[in-house]
Write an enzyme that holds these catalytic residues in place. Sequence first.
Site, PDB file in Angstrom:
ATOM      1  CB  SER A  52      46.875  78.215 104.010  1.00  0.00           C
ATOM      2  OG  SER A  52      47.220  77.430 103.136  1.00  0.00           O
TER       3      SER A  52
HETATM    4  N1  SAH Z   1      51.128  76.640 106.296  1.00  0.00           N
HETATM    5  C1  SAH Z   1      51.711  78.304 106.132  1.00  0.00           C
HETATM    6  C2  SAH Z   1      51.446  79.290 104.630  1.00  0.00           C
HETATM    7  C3  SAH Z   1      52.111  79.766 103.984  1.00  0.00           C
HETATM    8  S1  SAH Z   1      52.810  80.094 102.752  1.00  0.00           S
HETATM    9  C4  SAH Z   1      50.536  79.727 107.301  1.00  0.00           C
HETATM   10  O1  SAH Z   1      49.608  78.978 106.553  1.00  0.00           O
HETATM   11  O2  SAH Z   1      50.706  80.162 107.251  1.00  0.00           O
HETATM   12  C5  SAH Z   1      54.066  79.223 101.917  1.00  0.00           C
HETATM   13  C6  SAH Z   1      55.018  79.712 102.709  1.00  0.00           C
HETATM   14  O3  SAH Z   1      56.146  78.643 101.900  1.00  0.00           O
HETATM   15  C7  SAH Z   1      55.787  80.845 102.989  1.00  0.00           C
HETATM   16  O4  SAH Z   1      55.603  81.514 104.005  1.00  0.00           O
HETATM   17  C8  SAH Z   1      57.188  80.948 101.848  1.00  0.00           C
HETATM   18  O5  SAH Z   1      57.531  82.006 102.290  1.00  0.00           O
HETATM   19  C9  SAH Z   1      57.025  79.404 101.918  1.00  0.00           C
HETATM   20  N2  SAH Z   1      58.235  78.557 101.001  1.00  0.00           N
HETATM   21  C10 SAH Z   1      58.413  78.752  99.937  1.00  0.00           C
HETATM   22  N3  SAH Z   1      59.304  77.935  98.996  1.00  0.00           N
HETATM   23  C11 SAH Z   1      60.057  77.667 100.279  1.00  0.00           C
HETATM   24  C12 SAH Z   1      60.928  76.462 100.607  1.00  0.00           C
HETATM   25  N4  SAH Z   1      61.486  76.192  99.767  1.00  0.00           N
HETATM   26  N5  SAH Z   1      61.118  76.232 102.243  1.00  0.00           N
HETATM   27  C13 SAH Z   1      61.185  76.573 103.313  1.00  0.00           C
HETATM   28  N6  SAH Z   1      59.509  77.786 103.053  1.00  0.00           N
HETATM   29  C14 SAH Z   1      59.028  77.752 101.674  1.00  0.00           C
END
Ligand code: SAH
Length: 204
Positions: A52
């Site tokens: 993000s």
């Molecule tokens: N806070 C992270 C954001 C990553 S993007 C950062 O800044 O790096 C969102 C993440 O949510 C992705 O890695 C995706 O694989 C994960 N995601 C999506 N659905 C999910 C679920 N049901 N349970 C756990 N993770 C999930």
Amino acid sequence: MVAEQLRARGIRDERLLAAMEEIPRHRFIPASLASRSYEDGPLPIGEGQTISQPYIVAEMTEALRLSGTEKVLEIGTGSGYQTAILCRLAREVVTVERIASLLKGAGKILPELELENVRFRVGDGTMGVPEEAPFDRIIVTAASPDVPAPLFEQLAEGGIMVIPVGARWEQDLLRVRKEGGKPRKDLLGACRFVPLIGQCGFHD
Ligand code: SAH
């Protein structure tokens, strides 16, 4: 990054600003993009996912109002950058990611930064982690069609959840407080996250 993107836009929590000053964001960015680590936007981290924008990390974390005593559940570990910030500001963190390779990457970096107050879980975070509940705070860093019921259930009374809710491509960032067992929702602003894929999220 901290001065121009965070302070100048109204982030005031000094503990948070210090944590974002100290956690090396470039450690969480793929090597080919490392020179862009402190840019004002999201970046790809592989597997079709993104880290993000720094401001969004700050806005969501500030909305959690962490004092250092809280048990926090994070859904969507991704790069682990947000996780690292939470480790600095809360007592303990449980983080859930559905893509094992991303979780593995985060699981390697955090101990190298001497952040040890975290447990990593692979799986569908829309179901929460019932055996670890209740949580004082919950942060969801992927877009959800609605507040997943298991997560609200696992939020402690008086607790705060921050979550993007809406359509696949555009959402409202909500702060949800649990008061007398009921949700009280505040709108923090518009946002755009990758989808939360799971039983109580979007379907693949
Ligand atoms: N806070 C992270 C954001 C990553 S993007 C950062 O800044 O790096 C969102 C993440 O949510 C992705 O890695 C995706 O694989 C994960 N995601 C999506 N659905 C999910 C679920 N049901 N349970 C756990 N993770 C999930």
